[in-house]
Design a protein around this motif. Sequence first.
Motif, PDB file in Angstrom:
ATOM      1  N   ASN A   7      -0.402  -6.200  -6.147  1.00 51.34           N
ATOM      2  CA  ASN A   7      -1.778  -6.685  -6.282  1.00 51.34           C
ATOM      3  C   ASN A   7      -2.834  -5.871  -5.535  1.00 51.34           C
ATOM      4  O   ASN A   7      -4.020  -6.003  -5.852  1.00 51.34           O
ATOM      5  CB  ASN A   7      -1.869  -8.137  -5.781  1.00 51.34           C
ATOM      6  CG  ASN A   7      -0.971  -9.075  -6.541  1.00 51.34           C
ATOM      7  OD1 ASN A   7      -0.750  -8.902  -7.733  1.00 51.34           O
ATOM      8  ND2 ASN A   7      -0.429 -10.081  -5.857  1.00 51.34           N
ATOM      9  N   LEU A   8      -2.457  -5.054  -4.555  1.00 55.38           N
ATOM     10  CA  LEU A   8      -3.453  -4.404  -3.708  1.00 55.38           C
ATOM     11  C   LEU A   8      -3.526  -2.897  -3.972  1.00 55.38           C
ATOM     12  O   LEU A   8      -2.487  -2.233  -4.127  1.00 55.38           O
ATOM     13  CB  LEU A   8      -3.133  -4.630  -2.228  1.00 55.38           C
ATOM     14  CG  LEU A   8      -3.210  -6.079  -1.721  1.00 55.38           C
ATOM     15  CD1 LEU A   8      -2.984  -6.111  -0.211  1.00 55.38           C
ATOM     16  CD2 LEU A   8      -4.540  -6.730  -2.077  1.00 55.38           C
ATOM     17  N   PRO A   9      -4.735  -2.336  -3.992  1.00 56.30           N
ATOM     18  CA  PRO A   9      -4.897  -0.893  -4.226  1.00 56.30           C
ATOM     19  C   PRO A   9      -4.188  -0.023  -3.187  1.00 56.30           C
ATOM     20  O   PRO A   9      -3.819   1.110  -3.496  1.00 56.30           O
ATOM     21  CB  PRO A   9      -6.417  -0.699  -4.156  1.00 56.30           C
ATOM     22  CG  PRO A   9      -6.990  -2.027  -4.502  1.00 56.30           C
ATOM     23  CD  PRO A   9      -6.035  -3.044  -3.942  1.00 56.30           C
ATOM     24  N   HIS A  44      -1.348  -0.204  -2.282  1.00 54.41           N
ATOM     25  CA  HIS A  44       0.015   0.038  -2.774  1.00 54.41           C
ATOM     26  C   HIS A  44       0.026   0.717  -4.149  1.00 54.41           C
ATOM     27  O   HIS A  44       0.994   0.600  -4.902  1.00 54.41           O
ATOM     28  CB  HIS A  44       0.790  -1.280  -2.828  1.00 54.41           C
ATOM     29  CG  HIS A  44       1.130  -1.818  -1.483  1.00 54.41           C
ATOM     30  ND1 HIS A  44       2.111  -1.272  -0.684  1.00 54.41           N
ATOM     31  CD2 HIS A  44       0.591  -2.843  -0.767  1.00 54.41           C
ATOM     32  CE1 HIS A  44       2.184  -1.945   0.458  1.00 54.41           C
ATOM     33  NE2 HIS A  44       1.266  -2.888   0.430  1.00 54.41           N
ATOM     34  N   ASN A  45      -1.021   1.463  -4.417  1.00 54.76           N
ATOM     35  CA  ASN A  45      -1.105   2.201  -5.678  1.00 54.76           C
ATOM     36  C   ASN A  45      -0.485   3.585  -5.487  1.00 54.76           C
ATOM     37  O   ASN A  45      -1.165   4.570  -5.195  1.00 54.76           O
ATOM     38  CB  ASN A  45      -2.558   2.315  -6.127  1.00 54.76           C
ATOM     39  CG  ASN A  45      -2.691   2.987  -7.482  1.00 54.76           C
ATOM     40  OD1 ASN A  45      -1.732   3.044  -8.242  1.00 54.76           O
ATOM     41  ND2 ASN A  45      -3.879   3.497  -7.765  1.00 54.76           N
ATOM     42  N   TYR A  46       0.836   3.653  -5.621  1.00 56.96           N
ATOM     43  CA  TYR A  46       1.569   4.913  -5.483  1.00 56.96           C
ATOM     44  C   TYR A  46       2.791   4.832  -6.406  1.00 56.96           C
ATOM     45  O   TYR A  46       3.120   3.762  -6.937  1.00 56.96           O
ATOM     46  CB  TYR A  46       2.004   5.133  -4.029  1.00 56.96           C
ATOM     47  CG  TYR A  46       2.563   3.895  -3.360  1.00 56.96           C
ATOM     48  CD1 TYR A  46       3.857   3.448  -3.637  1.00 56.96           C
ATOM     49  CD2 TYR A  46       1.781   3.141  -2.478  1.00 56.96           C
ATOM     50  CE1 TYR A  46       4.363   2.295  -3.050  1.00 56.96           C
ATOM     51  CE2 TYR A  46       2.279   1.990  -1.893  1.00 56.96           C
ATOM     52  CZ  TYR A  46       3.569   1.576  -2.179  1.00 56.96           C
ATOM     53  OH  TYR A  46       4.067   0.428  -1.603  1.00 56.96           O
ATOM     54  N   THR A  57      -0.718   6.646   1.666  1.00 55.33           N
ATOM     55  CA  THR A  57      -2.028   5.995   1.589  1.00 55.33           C
ATOM     56  C   THR A  57      -2.931   6.269   2.791  1.00 55.33           C
ATOM     57  O   THR A  57      -4.013   6.834   2.640  1.00 55.33           O
ATOM     58  CB  THR A  57      -1.873   4.462   1.406  1.00 55.33           C
ATOM     59  OG1 THR A  57      -0.975   4.211   0.333  1.00 55.33           O
ATOM     60  CG2 THR A  57      -3.211   3.821   1.097  1.00 55.33           C
ATOM     61  N   PHE A  84      -8.449   8.226  -0.151  1.00 53.17           N
ATOM     62  CA  PHE A  84      -8.315   6.796   0.112  1.00 53.17           C
ATOM     63  C   PHE A  84      -8.961   6.436   1.440  1.00 53.17           C
ATOM     64  O   PHE A  84      -9.650   5.417   1.557  1.00 53.17           O
ATOM     65  CB  PHE A  84      -6.847   6.389   0.122  1.00 53.17           C
ATOM     66  CG  PHE A  84      -6.623   4.915   0.366  1.00 53.17           C
ATOM     67  CD1 PHE A  84      -6.692   4.012  -0.678  1.00 53.17           C
ATOM     68  CD2 PHE A  84      -6.380   4.433   1.651  1.00 53.17           C
ATOM     69  CE1 PHE A  84      -6.506   2.652  -0.455  1.00 53.17           C
ATOM     70  CE2 PHE A  84      -6.198   3.075   1.880  1.00 53.17           C
ATOM     71  CZ  PHE A  84      -6.262   2.191   0.826  1.00 53.17           C
ATOM     72  N   ASN A 139     -14.071  -1.049   2.792  1.00 52.88           N
ATOM     73  CA  ASN A 139     -13.058  -2.086   2.961  1.00 52.88           C
ATOM     74  C   ASN A 139     -12.705  -2.248   4.435  1.00 52.88           C
ATOM     75  O   ASN A 139     -12.016  -1.420   5.020  1.00 52.88           O
ATOM     76  CB  ASN A 139     -11.808  -1.735   2.146  1.00 52.88           C
ATOM     77  CG  ASN A 139     -10.841  -2.898   2.042  1.00 52.88           C
ATOM     78  OD1 ASN A 139     -10.406  -3.452   3.043  1.00 52.88           O
ATOM     79  ND2 ASN A 139     -10.491  -3.276   0.809  1.00 52.88           N
ATOM     80  N   TYR A 189      -8.767  -2.530   5.164  1.00 51.53           N
ATOM     81  CA  TYR A 189      -8.082  -1.243   5.112  1.00 51.53           C
ATOM     82  C   TYR A 189      -8.517  -0.347   6.266  1.00 51.53           C
ATOM     83  O   TYR A 189      -7.714   0.426   6.806  1.00 51.53           O
ATOM     84  CB  TYR A 189      -8.361  -0.540   3.783  1.00 51.53           C
ATOM     85  CG  TYR A 189      -7.711  -1.168   2.580  1.00 51.53           C
ATOM     86  CD1 TYR A 189      -6.732  -2.151   2.709  1.00 51.53           C
ATOM     87  CD2 TYR A 189      -8.052  -0.776   1.291  1.00 51.53           C
ATOM     88  CE1 TYR A 189      -6.144  -2.732   1.598  1.00 51.53           C
ATOM     89  CE2 TYR A 189      -7.462  -1.338   0.169  1.00 51.53           C
ATOM     90  CZ  TYR A 189      -6.512  -2.323   0.330  1.00 51.53           C
ATOM     91  OH  TYR A 189      -5.925  -2.888  -0.763  1.00 51.53           O
ATOM     92  N   LYS A 212     -12.856   6.482   1.148  1.00 53.65           N
ATOM     93  CA  LYS A 212     -13.336   5.340   0.369  1.00 53.65           C
ATOM     94  C   LYS A 212     -13.195   4.042   1.152  1.00 53.65           C
ATOM     95  O   LYS A 212     -14.101   3.197   1.167  1.00 53.65           O
ATOM     96  CB  LYS A 212     -12.562   5.262  -0.933  1.00 53.65           C
ATOM     97  CG  LYS A 212     -12.999   4.125  -1.851  1.00 53.65           C
ATOM     98  CD  LYS A 212     -12.200   4.135  -3.149  1.00 53.65           C
ATOM     99  CE  LYS A 212     -12.602   2.990  -4.057  1.00 53.65           C
ATOM    100  NZ  LYS A 212     -11.822   2.989  -5.323  1.00 53.65           N
ATOM    101  N   SER A 213     -12.065   3.882   1.847  1.00 50.38           N
ATOM    102  CA  SER A 213     -11.801   2.631   2.556  1.00 50.38           C
ATOM    103  C   SER A 213     -12.692   2.459   3.765  1.00 50.38           C
ATOM    104  O   SER A 213     -13.166   1.357   4.056  1.00 50.38           O
ATOM    105  CB  SER A 213     -10.328   2.578   2.976  1.00 50.38           C
ATOM    106  OG  SER A 213      -9.485   2.585   1.855  1.00 50.38           O
TER     107      SER A 213
END
Length: 279
Positions: free
Chosen positions: A144-146, A148-150, A206, A212, A220, A223, A215-216
Amino acid sequence: MPSKYDFAVAYRIYPGISKFALDFTDDKLEMSAVALESFVKSLGGMRPKIWAIIDGCPAEYKTLFQERFSTEDLEIIEMNKAGNAATFGKQIDILLNQDYSEKIYFAEDDYIYLPDMLPNMVDAIEKIPDADFLSPFNHPDYHNLPIHNYTKKKHQISNIEWTYGASTTMTFFTTKETMRKSETIFRTYCRGNYDNSLWFALTGNTVNKPGFVAKSLLSNKYYSKIIAKAWFHTPAQLLKGKRFNLYFPVPSLSTHIDSLRLAPDTDWFELYKLLKSNI
């Protein structure tokens, strides 16, 4: 001579209860009994050597372990409200200095397990060539979380799809050899590092990716804290440290007792009720 134990486990327990567990119960002794009973039922005939690290608990908590494990297999370590960081450090000390098993498990008191499922972890650590760490928990954050987009590489062992993950909680399975190689990073948890920050540093995902991070930091706050903790506590690991592999099971073998973040595919409330009715 082969060990009579399948693995060694340091299981830490304290009398407090998280607000995220209140949908299950507001009674920590009850929850502890249910969680420990589920752990025993999940062993599937395996025999662990177990250290119970009991931190500031009434005598009833010691009894939970004494009723379920023989005096030969069990050692009780009592601490006086030492806290989360200190009890994790004690787990490291115990598991690295014991000679009962090369396979070691760090366990927390707020997990429930499916019956007869833990042998899958012993099997996987032996059969997956690049598995350094295993979690029993298919955390919903993976899906569900960006952060963990790998790429999630996978290994099929029997009916479990072991899937790559970049972070988990402080309940995990590994070996003494791997823990010795990563001990310095894990010890940062005892000095205030976040669990997810140290895991992202170990797996190299990450939080060290410039895009990342940029951006974070701008958008965010959550993050940003993870990134800041990782770079403050483990800069050398992020820049040039060995990368370790962590895998989680699909379906999940266990869940953290957190009603907002339960593992998918199992009615954990019903399992909790069933276990409670049998203790």
